[in-house]
Design a protein around this motif. Structure first.
Motif, PDB file in Angstrom:
ATOM      1  N   UNK A 162       0.806  -1.228   0.000  1.00 36.27           N
ATOM      2  CA  UNK A 162       0.000   0.000   0.000  1.00 36.27           C
ATOM      3  C   UNK A 162       0.835   1.274   0.000  1.00 36.27           C
ATOM      4  N   UNK A 163       2.155   1.144   0.237  1.00 36.62           N
ATOM      5  CA  UNK A 163       3.001   2.324   0.311  1.00 36.62           C
ATOM      6  C   UNK A 163       2.821   3.105   1.594  1.00 36.62           C
ATOM      7  N   UNK A 164       2.514   2.389   2.696  1.00 40.21           N
ATOM      8  CA  UNK A 164       2.237   3.037   3.975  1.00 40.21           C
ATOM      9  C   UNK A 164       3.077   2.417   5.088  1.00 40.21           C
ATOM     10  N   UNK A 165       3.508   3.217   6.072  1.00 42.76           N
ATOM     11  CA  UNK A 165       4.154   2.637   7.256  1.00 42.76           C
ATOM     12  C   UNK A 165       3.142   1.854   8.080  1.00 42.76           C
TER      13      UNK A 165
ATOM     14  N   UNK B 253      -1.422   1.665   9.259  1.00 39.45           N
ATOM     15  CA  UNK B 253      -2.354   0.541   9.215  1.00 39.45           C
ATOM     16  C   UNK B 253      -3.009   0.313  10.570  1.00 39.45           C
ATOM     17  N   UNK B 254      -2.448   0.894  11.614  1.00 42.32           N
ATOM     18  CA  UNK B 254      -2.993   0.780  12.973  1.00 42.32           C
ATOM     19  C   UNK B 254      -3.829   1.993  13.363  1.00 42.32           C
ATOM     20  N   UNK B 255      -4.094   2.874  12.401  1.00 40.22           N
ATOM     21  CA  UNK B 255      -4.912   4.048  12.677  1.00 40.22           C
ATOM     22  C   UNK B 255      -4.191   5.360  12.507  1.00 40.22           C
ATOM     23  N   UNK B 256      -2.874   5.291  12.288  1.00 40.31           N
ATOM     24  CA  UNK B 256      -2.114   6.511  12.082  1.00 40.31           C
ATOM     25  C   UNK B 256      -1.323   6.931  13.304  1.00 40.31           C
ATOM     26  N   UNK B 257      -0.179   7.547  13.057  1.00 42.18           N
ATOM     27  CA  UNK B 257       0.694   7.979  14.149  1.00 42.18           C
ATOM     28  C   UNK B 257       0.117   9.199  14.860  1.00 42.18           C
TER      29      UNK B 257
ATOM     30  N   UNK C 180       3.527   4.407  18.442  1.00 43.03           N
ATOM     31  CA  UNK C 180       3.208   5.638  17.709  1.00 43.03           C
ATOM     32  C   UNK C 180       1.716   5.794  17.491  1.00 43.03           C
ATOM     33  N   UNK C 181       0.993   4.675  17.383  1.00 40.79           N
ATOM     34  CA  UNK C 181      -0.431   4.710  17.065  1.00 40.79           C
ATOM     35  C   UNK C 181      -1.334   4.616  18.291  1.00 40.79           C
ATOM     36  N   UNK C 182      -0.742   4.633  19.492  1.00 34.60           N
ATOM     37  CA  UNK C 182      -1.529   4.536  20.731  1.00 34.60           C
ATOM     38  C   UNK C 182      -1.613   5.917  21.372  1.00 34.60           C
TER      39      UNK C 182
ATOM     40  N   UNK D 282      18.906   6.580  18.517  1.00 32.76           N
ATOM     41  CA  UNK D 282      17.995   7.276  19.430  1.00 32.76           C
ATOM     42  C   UNK D 282      18.314   8.771  19.388  1.00 32.76           C
ATOM     43  N   UNK D 283      17.283   9.572  19.523  1.00 30.76           N
ATOM     44  CA  UNK D 283      17.445  11.022  19.590  1.00 30.76           C
ATOM     45  C   UNK D 283      16.721  11.525  20.822  1.00 30.76           C
ATOM     46  N   UNK D 284      17.475  11.997  21.817  1.00 29.33           N
ATOM     47  CA  UNK D 284      16.886  12.476  23.064  1.00 29.33           C
ATOM     48  C   UNK D 284      15.962  11.430  23.689  1.00 29.33           C
ATOM     49  N   UNK D 285      16.416  10.192  23.661  1.00 32.45           N
ATOM     50  CA  UNK D 285      15.665   9.107  24.282  1.00 32.45           C
ATOM     51  C   UNK D 285      14.500   8.588  23.470  1.00 32.45           C
ATOM     52  N   UNK D 286      14.373   9.020  22.227  1.00 35.69           N
ATOM     53  CA  UNK D 286      13.249   8.594  21.405  1.00 35.69           C
ATOM     54  C   UNK D 286      13.737   7.899  20.131  1.00 35.69           C
ATOM     55  N   UNK D 287      12.842   7.089  19.556  1.00 33.56           N
ATOM     56  CA  UNK D 287      13.067   6.511  18.237  1.00 33.56           C
ATOM     57  C   UNK D 287      12.080   7.157  17.282  1.00 33.56           C
ATOM     58  N   UNK D 288      12.600   7.666  16.194  1.00 32.19           N
ATOM     59  CA  UNK D 288      11.761   8.332  15.206  1.00 32.19           C
ATOM     60  C   UNK D 288      10.838   7.309  14.542  1.00 32.19           C
ATOM     61  N   UNK D 289       9.586   7.681  14.352  1.00 32.56           N
ATOM     62  CA  UNK D 289       8.614   6.792  13.725  1.00 32.56           C
ATOM     63  C   UNK D 289       8.864   6.782  12.215  1.00 32.56           C
ATOM     64  N   UNK D 290       9.063   5.594  11.625  1.00 31.19           N
ATOM     65  CA  UNK D 290       9.339   5.548  10.181  1.00 31.19           C
ATOM     66  C   UNK D 290       8.163   6.077   9.363  1.00 31.19           C
ATOM     67  N   UNK D 291       8.485   6.680   8.236  1.00 31.94           N
ATOM     68  CA  UNK D 291       7.456   7.148   7.313  1.00 31.94           C
ATOM     69  C   UNK D 291       7.515   6.397   5.990  1.00 31.94           C
ATOM     70  N   UNK D 292       8.456   5.466   5.861  1.00 36.40           N
ATOM     71  CA  UNK D 292       8.576   4.661   4.645  1.00 36.40           C
ATOM     72  C   UNK D 292       7.624   3.472   4.737  1.00 36.40           C
ATOM     73  N   UNK D 293       7.317   2.829   3.619  1.00 33.26           N
ATOM     74  CA  UNK D 293       6.364   1.715   3.643  1.00 33.26           C
ATOM     75  C   UNK D 293       6.807   0.547   4.515  1.00 33.26           C
TER      76      UNK D 293
END
Length: 426
Positions: free
Chosen positions: A130-133, A137-141, A341-343, A369-380
């Motif tokens: 679908x070309x979506x992260x 599919x879980x409702x969106x970040x 990300x989706x919760x 990690x960046x400042x204790x976080x993991x960036x949410x992917x935007x690639x499929x």
């Protein structure tokens, strides 16, 4: 090719082993090698979906039983996959060492563990088609980065057998060494909260460790997890001091009933990944009002969609939510990140063992990690891909290491022959 024409043609399960630090816990100490499984689902149009899960012998038996169940399905046939697995994978198969502190080792959760592994790989495929992260599919970040917590352990400097060079973290058995470990981890990863795995030394020693951390990190929320190795009375006696120090008090004493009794004696909210690990236990907890914070784990709760449903349940019953962790690599970390990300009601930074792992199985090396976080992917899809060369190396380590079931108790007896492992010990 239309989406509904795509079929899963091959399913592969590859057990791997990677170096694991000599981390102490209520059951003993981690072995030199942690076991995981890598799942690969190939499709008729040449795509590859991946997942990571447990790698102990009983799990490998269950995964081998599941391989033919998923072939021929569309990556979108999640319900059909789940029905097939529940009809074929029975609880309790495979034996092996089961740890109360590690619900992922419980063979009663075989079906949920298999469903989760196959679901992540199928969602990875869906996202690619679908070309979506996956988070979409879980409702969106609802956040573009997921916060994680520093996860401190009491530990020895090196393993008893000395199978490889000692890790860079060094020994941590005193409050001063804990603070040094925390400073290194916070400096390297930028974590904004700190958790200590307890249940190792006496409560007085571990409270001294928490006090030292509070002094060194006055603005960081602190958590303590004795893994049910304190008796109810010990946990009650410790509560007044810990109320002044902790963000939450995780699984200090065994059982839902014990946690419910403890709740009447402490102001700090109680958290768990041990006494609420099924919907039956969730219902019991709702009536007992024992636990206020649930640490979910998609690996044994039945997947990312089940985790999203669990989050809704927590919201309904006024509970906070975070995520539990075990020794894992980047595929699991990224699956956790998509779910988190989706919760919307992810109220606490998630656990992760990732800083303790030195090796990787994904292309591009370790996740940053960046400042204790993991960036949410935007690639499929999942956002990471498998490195076949690294997979081969880690599979060879599995073949060579000789470990097939995690056994922290037996490992601890190499240091302390009279170590009983009886819990609660304090």
């Amino acid at each position: 090719m239309r989406n509904n024409d795509i079929r899963i043609t091959h399913a592969r399960v590859t057990p791997i082993a990677f170096r694991d630090a000599p981390l102490l816990n209520a059951s003993g100490i981690h072995e030199p090698w942690a076991l995981r499984s890598i799942i690969e689902l190939e499709t008729s149009d040449g795509r590859l979906g991946i997942a990571e899960t447990y790698g102990d012998a009983p799990m490998l038996v269950a995964l081998e039983q599941a391989r033919p169940l998923v072939t021929g399905l569309s990556p979108f046939d999640l319900n059909a996959m789940e029905q097939r697995v529940r009809a074929s994978i029975k609880p309790g198969q495979g034996g092996g060492v089961q740890f109360e502190l590690a619900p992922g080792s419980h063979t009663a959760k075989n079906a949920e563990k298999v469903i989760s592994a196959l679901e992540v790989a199928m969602l990875d495929l869906q996202g690619q088609v679908l070309g979506l992260p996956i988070c979409d599919l879980l409702g969106g970040a609802v956040r573009d980065a997921v916060p994680y917590s520093a996860y401190l352990f009491y530990k020895y400097a090196e393993h008893a057998e000395k199978p490889y060079a000692p890790d860079a973290w060094g020994e941590a058995v005193t409050p001063e060494q804990l603070v040094k470990q925390a400073q290194a981890m916070v400096s390297q990863y930028g974590f904004k909260s700190i958790k200590l795995k307890g249940g190792v030394f006496t409560p007085a020693e571990e409270i001294a460790g928490i006090k030292a951390l509070r002094k060194a990190f006055p603005d960081h929320p602190l958590r303590l997890d004795p893994n049910a190795n304190w008796s109810l009375q010990t946990s009650i006696d410790a509560a007044p001091e810990l109320d002044e120090l902790l963000e939450y008090y995780e699984d200090p004493t065994p059982g839902l009933e014990g946690m419910a009794q403890l709740a009447a004696h402490c102001r700090s909210p109680l958290a768990t990944n041990m006494v609420v690990t099924t919907m039956d236990e969730f219902r019991r907890n709702a009536s007992l009002k024992a636990v206020k914070i649930l640490l979910s784990d998609h690996h044994y709760w039945g997947g990312l969609r089940a985790t999203a449903s669990l989050a809704r349940m927590c919201e309904v019953f006024g509970m906070g939510m975070s995520m539990h962790s075990n020794s894992h690599l980047g595929i699991s970390l990224m699956a956790m990140t998509h779910a988190a990300a989706a919760i919307p009601n992810l109220t606490y930074a998630c656990d992760t063992h990732y800083p303790w792992q030195e090796e990787e199985v994904i292309k591009g090396g370790r996740i940053q990690f960046d400042q204790g976080t993991v960036k949410v992917p935007t690639v499929p899809g999942l956002g990471v891909t498998l490195d076949p060369a690294r997979l081969a190396v880690l599979h060879q380590q599995y073949l060579d290491c000789g470990i097939r079931n995690r056994n922290d108790l037996a490992q601890m007896r190499k240091y302390q022959p009279d170590f009983s492992g009886v819990s609660p010990r304090f």
